[in-house]
Scaffold this motif. Sequence first.
Motif, PDB file in Angstrom:
ATOM      1  N   PRO A  65       0.834  -1.206   0.000  1.00  0.00           N
ATOM      2  CA  PRO A  65       0.000   0.000   0.000  1.00  0.00           C
ATOM      3  C   PRO A  65       0.870   1.259   0.000  1.00  0.00           C
ATOM      4  O   PRO A  65       1.967   1.268   0.560  1.00  0.00           O
ATOM      5  CB  PRO A  65      -0.785  -0.100   1.307  1.00  0.00           C
ATOM      6  N   ILE A  66       0.355   2.302  -0.616  1.00  0.00           N
ATOM      7  CA  ILE A  66       1.065   3.580  -0.685  1.00  0.00           C
ATOM      8  C   ILE A  66       0.234   4.622   0.038  1.00  0.00           C
ATOM      9  O   ILE A  66      -0.948   4.818  -0.281  1.00  0.00           O
ATOM     10  CB  ILE A  66       1.293   4.001  -2.149  1.00  0.00           C
ATOM     11  N   SER A  67       0.831   5.278   0.988  1.00  0.00           N
ATOM     12  CA  SER A  67       0.170   6.351   1.717  1.00  0.00           C
ATOM     13  C   SER A  67       0.251   7.631   0.888  1.00  0.00           C
ATOM     14  O   SER A  67       1.358   8.110   0.588  1.00  0.00           O
ATOM     15  CB  SER A  67       0.857   6.573   3.068  1.00  0.00           C
ATOM     16  N   LEU A  68      -0.892   8.185   0.505  1.00  0.00           N
ATOM     17  CA  LEU A  68      -0.871   9.444  -0.241  1.00  0.00           C
ATOM     18  C   LEU A  68      -0.297  10.562   0.614  1.00  0.00           C
ATOM     19  O   LEU A  68       0.418  11.428   0.110  1.00  0.00           O
ATOM     20  CB  LEU A  68      -2.266   9.804  -0.731  1.00  0.00           C
ATOM     21  N   GLU A  69      -0.581  10.521   1.909  1.00  0.00           N
ATOM     22  CA  GLU A  69      -0.026  11.533   2.817  1.00  0.00           C
ATOM     23  C   GLU A  69       1.499  11.491   2.817  1.00  0.00           C
ATOM     24  O   GLU A  69       2.166  12.515   2.701  1.00  0.00           O
ATOM     25  CB  GLU A  69      -0.565  11.322   4.229  1.00  0.00           C
ATOM     26  N   ALA A  70       2.055  10.291   2.899  1.00  0.00           N
ATOM     27  CA  ALA A  70       3.514  10.141   2.882  1.00  0.00           C
ATOM     28  C   ALA A  70       4.084  10.529   1.515  1.00  0.00           C
ATOM     29  O   ALA A  70       5.136  11.168   1.430  1.00  0.00           O
ATOM     30  CB  ALA A  70       3.912   8.709   3.236  1.00  0.00           C
ATOM     31  N   ALA A  71       3.398  10.143   0.449  1.00  0.00           N
ATOM     32  CA  ALA A  71       3.862  10.495  -0.899  1.00  0.00           C
ATOM     33  C   ALA A  71       3.920  12.010  -1.053  1.00  0.00           C
ATOM     34  O   ALA A  71       4.915  12.554  -1.550  1.00  0.00           O
ATOM     35  CB  ALA A  71       2.940   9.885  -1.956  1.00  0.00           C
ATOM     36  N   THR A  87       1.534   5.194  -8.507  1.00  0.00           N
ATOM     37  CA  THR A  87       1.275   3.824  -8.961  1.00  0.00           C
ATOM     38  C   THR A  87       0.803   3.897 -10.407  1.00  0.00           C
ATOM     39  O   THR A  87       0.696   4.986 -10.985  1.00  0.00           O
ATOM     40  CB  THR A  87       0.239   3.114  -8.058  1.00  0.00           C
ATOM     41  N   ALA A  88       0.530   2.744 -10.977  1.00  0.00           N
ATOM     42  CA  ALA A  88      -0.004   2.667 -12.339  1.00  0.00           C
ATOM     43  C   ALA A  88      -1.205   1.734 -12.342  1.00  0.00           C
ATOM     44  O   ALA A  88      -1.263   0.772 -11.568  1.00  0.00           O
ATOM     45  CB  ALA A  88       1.054   2.171 -13.310  1.00  0.00           C
ATOM     46  N   VAL A  89      -2.158   2.047 -13.210  1.00  0.00           N
ATOM     47  CA  VAL A  89      -3.332   1.208 -13.434  1.00  0.00           C
ATOM     48  C   VAL A  89      -3.404   0.972 -14.929  1.00  0.00           C
ATOM     49  O   VAL A  89      -3.615   1.920 -15.699  1.00  0.00           O
ATOM     50  CB  VAL A  89      -4.630   1.901 -12.938  1.00  0.00           C
ATOM     51  N   ASN A  90      -3.169  -0.265 -15.344  1.00  0.00           N
ATOM     52  CA  ASN A  90      -3.079  -0.586 -16.765  1.00  0.00           C
ATOM     53  C   ASN A  90      -2.050   0.340 -17.410  1.00  0.00           C
ATOM     54  O   ASN A  90      -0.911   0.346 -17.007  1.00  0.00           O
ATOM     55  CB  ASN A  90      -4.450  -0.533 -17.433  1.00  0.00           C
ATOM     56  N   ALA A  95       7.554  20.815 -16.805  1.00  0.00           N
ATOM     57  CA  ALA A  95       7.079  20.096 -17.992  1.00  0.00           C
ATOM     58  C   ALA A  95       7.647  18.690 -17.934  1.00  0.00           C
ATOM     59  O   ALA A  95       8.782  18.445 -18.323  1.00  0.00           O
ATOM     60  CB  ALA A  95       7.508  20.822 -19.265  1.00  0.00           C
ATOM     61  N   THR A  96       6.848  17.755 -17.421  1.00  0.00           N
ATOM     62  CA  THR A  96       7.336  16.408 -17.159  1.00  0.00           C
ATOM     63  C   THR A  96       6.258  15.376 -17.458  1.00  0.00           C
ATOM     64  O   THR A  96       5.081  15.726 -17.576  1.00  0.00           O
ATOM     65  CB  THR A  96       7.778  16.282 -15.679  1.00  0.00           C
ATOM     66  N   THR A  97       6.658  14.140 -17.540  1.00  0.00           N
ATOM     67  CA  THR A  97       5.699  13.039 -17.626  1.00  0.00           C
ATOM     68  C   THR A  97       5.494  12.425 -16.241  1.00  0.00           C
ATOM     69  O   THR A  97       4.903  11.369 -16.110  1.00  0.00           O
ATOM     70  CB  THR A  97       6.182  11.952 -18.618  1.00  0.00           C
ATOM     71  N   GLY A  98       5.967  13.116 -15.223  1.00  0.00           N
ATOM     72  CA  GLY A  98       5.847  12.653 -13.833  1.00  0.00           C
ATOM     73  C   GLY A  98       7.180  12.126 -13.334  1.00  0.00           C
ATOM     74  O   GLY A  98       7.980  11.585 -14.083  1.00  0.00           O
ATOM     75  N   HIS A  99       7.412  12.325 -12.054  1.00  0.00           N
ATOM     76  CA  HIS A  99       8.630  11.843 -11.398  1.00  0.00           C
ATOM     77  C   HIS A  99       8.286  10.655 -10.507  1.00  0.00           C
ATOM     78  O   HIS A  99       7.194  10.604  -9.930  1.00  0.00           O
ATOM     79  CB  HIS A  99       9.249  12.946 -10.530  1.00  0.00           C
ATOM     80  N   THR A 100       9.213   9.730 -10.366  1.00  0.00           N
ATOM     81  CA  THR A 100       8.984   8.620  -9.450  1.00  0.00           C
ATOM     82  C   THR A 100       9.131   9.106  -8.012  1.00  0.00           C
ATOM     83  O   THR A 100       9.847  10.071  -7.742  1.00  0.00           O
ATOM     84  CB  THR A 100       9.971   7.465  -9.715  1.00  0.00           C
ATOM     85  N   LEU A 101       8.439   8.441  -7.119  1.00  0.00           N
ATOM     86  CA  LEU A 101       8.566   8.775  -5.696  1.00  0.00           C
ATOM     87  C   LEU A 101       9.933   8.343  -5.205  1.00  0.00           C
ATOM     88  O   LEU A 101      10.479   7.349  -5.649  1.00  0.00           O
ATOM     89  CB  LEU A 101       7.502   8.048  -4.878  1.00  0.00           C
TER      90      LEU A 101
END
Length: 128
Positions: free
Chosen positions: A3-9, A23-26, A121-127
């Motif tokens: 599980p990933i805590s959104l608060e912690a993220a 995370t990723a969904v499909n 301008a990104t495609t998202g960064h990893t946590l």
Amino acid sequence: MEPISLEAALASFSQQWSPRIVTAVNDYDVRVAKVEGEHLWHAHAHTDEFFLVLSGELHIGLREPDGERTVILPRGSVFTVPRGIEHKPYAPVPTEILLFEPTGTLTVGDRHEEVPDHVDATTGHTLT
């Protein structure tokens, strides 16, 4: 597969308008971001963009065929910007959001204004 805590993220970074992939969904990324102030007018030609406001308040300006309007999303609200619609997010107060976008989607879309320095301008960064 834990599980990933959104608060912690959200606590793991401070940059505004610089989403993190939780995370990723499909073939979609689930991203969280801290936002305040203006983003920029942009559009995604091939995908809708889903917003969930976790805290604060998000305004989204829309340039639709019938003219411009603004939707206001208080905490707990969701909204989907349809593909091809120019939009400009704005947060009048510090706000935290969750987004669903196809993996590889740029935060500034396919068509956009000049990107200001405060927008990543990104495609998202990893946590981290």
